[in-house]
Design an enzyme around this catalytic site. Structure first.
Site, PDB file in Angstrom:
ATOM      1  CG  HIS A 326      -2.029  -1.022   1.090  1.00 14.07           C
ATOM      2  ND1 HIS A 326      -1.967  -2.239   1.716  1.00 14.07           N
ATOM      3  CD2 HIS A 326      -3.197  -1.015   0.402  1.00 14.07           C
ATOM      4  CE1 HIS A 326      -3.055  -2.936   1.441  1.00 14.07           C
ATOM      5  NE2 HIS A 326      -3.817  -2.217   0.636  1.00 14.07           N
ATOM      6  CG  HIS A 330      -2.011  -0.051  -4.174  1.00 19.68           C
ATOM      7  ND1 HIS A 330      -2.693  -1.043  -4.841  1.00 19.68           N
ATOM      8  CD2 HIS A 330      -2.926   0.548  -3.361  1.00 19.68           C
ATOM      9  CE1 HIS A 330      -3.953  -1.062  -4.453  1.00 19.68           C
ATOM     10  NE2 HIS A 330      -4.116  -0.099  -3.554  1.00 19.68           N
ATOM     11  CG  HIS A 366      -7.574   4.033  -3.141  1.00 17.78           C
ATOM     12  ND1 HIS A 366      -6.531   4.294  -4.027  1.00 17.78           N
ATOM     13  CD2 HIS A 366      -7.439   2.741  -2.768  1.00 17.78           C
ATOM     14  CE1 HIS A 366      -5.820   3.184  -4.178  1.00 17.78           C
ATOM     15  NE2 HIS A 366      -6.343   2.233  -3.441  1.00 17.78           N
ATOM     16  CG  ASP A 367      -5.324   2.192  -0.081  1.00 16.15           C
ATOM     17  OD1 ASP A 367      -6.248   2.124   0.753  1.00 16.15           O
ATOM     18  OD2 ASP A 367      -5.123   1.303  -0.934  1.00 16.15           O
ATOM     19  CG  ASP A 474      -8.424  -0.893  -3.608  1.00 12.45           C
ATOM     20  OD1 ASP A 474      -7.201  -0.734  -3.779  1.00 12.45           O
ATOM     21  OD2 ASP A 474      -8.957  -0.900  -2.483  1.00 12.45           O
TER      22      ASP A 474
END
Length: 656
Positions: A326, A330, A366-367, A474
């Site tokens: 992550h 990514h 998103h992360d 994802d």
């Protein structure tokens, strides 16, 4: 000796002049009528031997004094109240005529002297919405032209002054105050205000004012196109130069990065190559490339320097915990996959600009600041983040909160030019999409989308649809080619194993797939593909089919067309019952899923053989004939295979 300000920023990057500037003189003044002292915005231009005057008059309001109401109302008044619309008028005169009775103006020498005296480096400038600002901007433009004629100007100086001039032009607006147009000495009183075509008037109104509605009137006299074109050239001059300058100076990508980004439309885009070529800044380079491709930089007027600092901070946030999986690579992979879904399936044609921006930014953040551990780890260890978000979607809530907190800072706020309504729409969509990446809501999300697609009507919830697409992006690495997928799997499992090491130190039980000594890699990936990825992408494909069908014009013939060979384009299928042409998007992930699953099965068989041999060897060494019922190698493998599939799905709730 050269005059002050003639030579600027020696040794810095410079921009050379290539074309002569058509603008000879530009300034604005505020004239007051006899009765009320109401400001009228005027802009004087000298272009190609003619003088142009653009006057923007404010809308009228109801008269509120006896003295004012004694004047006869203009023809457009109704029930004692004047029209609420203002007017925009253009007058062309030869350069030899007088303006406002001042007599001929010979400004060439005075303009040169004034331009020579301008210090382009000073920061003390009037506000852009004051009467003095236009003349200051005009002087600075003339000074820039003088320096460009002599050779060079520092890019930073040019950018700063062009930005100020652009802001001044943008701030010319009409205040909603009372006005009377009875001034006989007004130089525009002799010109009909409808001498300019309506479409040109609307363009000028939107460029030189904030909100100015003009009424349509019939006209018998139409000016020549060249005359009107010359009048509006000055309005777009500064914007064009600044746009080219911004594009030229911001984020100069290395040639190898530019070459790699040419294949960004492919499903199996190699984001690892981009990471190597960009010196570990793949997210920053890719995000800028995509925002520029979709025209969002210009659409929402994102300040280049602000955008660069924002993207840099986002990338740094992904690298904060040095996660094997992550991380910024990514994030770039998910962003590129989302771009494929938008551009190669026709999804972008179903969305407006704000929705496209929200979709790309949601994939981008998103992360953001992922800790490299799962939501379950945060809950079981009682982390501060879990306490803050009450054990619910712990990481997903943090990603959203941290990203919007970053956007609140002035130096990172790329959304500064969004309207209030656009921002609310943007924020709501980003929040819903990122929260949907929580794997704990996976099956509920898939079930809800299947129910929505089963309905006969053509309605689709955009936020739910885009949330599913981001969720599928994802978890999409098993649907890429084997080289990419195997590398992603190795990185992900290493991150799981590091979490297992922390759990052992804290005395917590191992989470599934986190024990580096007893994890069945091949079996876990087979289960993950069968139970999670393949069904999810199947529903996503059906969703994209429906979106593509909604884009088919009503006049589409009922005779099916042959599939075309356009890469990534929709394929029209035979007519379905009811005479509706079915549309099916290409699904490159299907072949990759099947191929990857087959390779994992081969590896699982080899691993099983190795484990059987090791078990047999251990039996011989220990002199044992067996380890009891239910503890044989085959039973152990079968049990761990089921646990591997469940563990992969469980650990994916950290937002893979």
């Amino acid at each position: 000796m050269a005059s002050p300000g003639r030579k600027l920023a020696a040794g810095k990057e410079t921009l050379h002049k290539s074309n002569s500037d058509p603008v000879r003189r530009i300034h604005r003044q505020y004239a007051k009528n006899r009765g009320g002292g109401t400001p009228v915005s005027r802009c004087f231009l000298n272009l190609d031997g003619y003088s142009y005057v653009i006057v923007a008059s404010p809308p009228e309001k109801k008269k509120d004094s006896v003295e004012e109401s004694s004047a006869p109302p203009p023809p457009s008044s109704k029930n004692g109240q004047l029209s609420k619309q203002g007017s925009l008028t253009i007058l062309r005169r030869s350069s030899s005529r007088t303006l406002s009775g001042r007599g001929p103006r010979n400004s060439s020498q005075s303009d040169v002297d004034a331009a020579d005296a301008v210090d382009l480096l000073q920061d003390a400038l009037p506000a852009v919405d004051t009467p003095e600002s236009c003349e200051k901007a005009a002087l600075r433009l003339r000074a820039l032209l003088r320096h460009l004629q002599e050779g060079e100007v520092a890019v930073g100086v040019l950018q700063k002054n062009l930005q100020y001039a652009a802001d001044v032009l943008d701030s010319i607006y009409v205040e909603e105050t009372k006005r009377h147009v009875g001034d006989e000495e007004d130089e525009l009183s002799e010109v009909e205000p409808d001498a300019v075509p309506q479409e040109v008037r609307e363009w000028l109104a939107s460029t030189f004012t904030r909100q100015l509605n003009t009424s349509r009137r019939k006209t018998d006299e139409k000016p020549r196109f060249r005359s009107v074109a010359n009048a509006i050239r000055a309005g777009i001059f500064v914007e064009r130069i600044y746009r080219r300058l911004s594009s030229a100076t911001f984020l100069q990508l290395p040639p190898e990065v530019t070459r790699i980004l040419k294949s960004v439309d492919e499903w199996n885009f190699d984001v690892w190559r981009l990471q190597e070529a960009s010196a570990n800044t793949p997210l920053r380079c890719l995000a800028y490339e995509l925002l520029n491709r979709y025209g969002l930089l210009h659409k929402f007027k994102m300040p280049p320097a602000t955008l660069e600092t924002f993207l840099t901070q986002v990338e740094n946030g992904y690298c904060k915990y040095k996660n094997p999986y992550h991380n910024n690579v990514h994030a770039a992979d998910v962003l590129q996959t989302m771009h494929y879904m938008l551009s190669q399936t026709g999804l972008m044609n179903w969305l407006n600009d704000v929705e496209i921006l929200a979709t790309l930014v949601a994939a981008l953040i998103h992360d953001f600041e992922h800790t490299g551990t799962t939501n379950n780890f945060h809950v079981m260890s009682g982390s501060e983040t879990a306490i803050l978000y009450n054990d619910r979607a712990v990481l997903e809530n943090h990603h959203i909160c941290a990203a919007f907190r970053l956007l609140r800072a002035e130096e990172h706020n790329v959304l500064v030019n969004l309207s209030r309504e656009e921002y609310r729409e943007f924020r709501g969509l980003v929040i819903e999409m990122v929260l949907a990446t929580d794997m704990s809501s996976h099956f509920q999300q898939i079930k809800a989308m299947k129910a929505m697609l089963a309905l006969q009507d053509t309605s689709l919830d955009k936020s739910k649809a885009l949330s599913l697409v981001l969720h599928c992006c994802d978890i999409s690495h098993p649907s890429k080619n084997w080289v990419l997928h195997e590398r992603w799997t190795t990185q992900l499992l290493e991150e799981f194993f590091r979490q297992g090491d922390k759990e052992r130190e804290l005395g917590l039980p191992y989470s599934p797939l986190c024990d580096r000594n007893n994890t069945l890699v091949a079996e876990s990936q087979i289960g993950f593909i069968d139970f999670i990825v393949d069904p999810s992408l199947g529903v996503c494909g059906d969703l994209l089919d429906k979106v593509a069908a909604l884009s088919v014009p009503p006049s589409t013939p009922t005779i099916a067309e042959e599939p075309h060979n356009e890469p990534g384009g929709p394929i029209k299928r035979p007519v379905r019952p009811g005479g509706v042409v079915g549309v099916e998007v290409r699904r490159p992930w299907q072949d990759c899923l099947a191929a990857n699953k087959a390779r994992w099965k081969e590896r699982a068989m080899k691993d099983a053989e190795i484990r059987a041999e090791m078990a047999l060897r251990n039996e011989k060494v220990n002199g044992e004939s067996g380890e009891g019922e239910g503890d044989g190698p085959e039973d152990t493998i079968e049990e761990e295979e089921g646990e591997g599939a469940k563990g992969e799905a469980s650990n994916e709730e950290n937002g893979e």
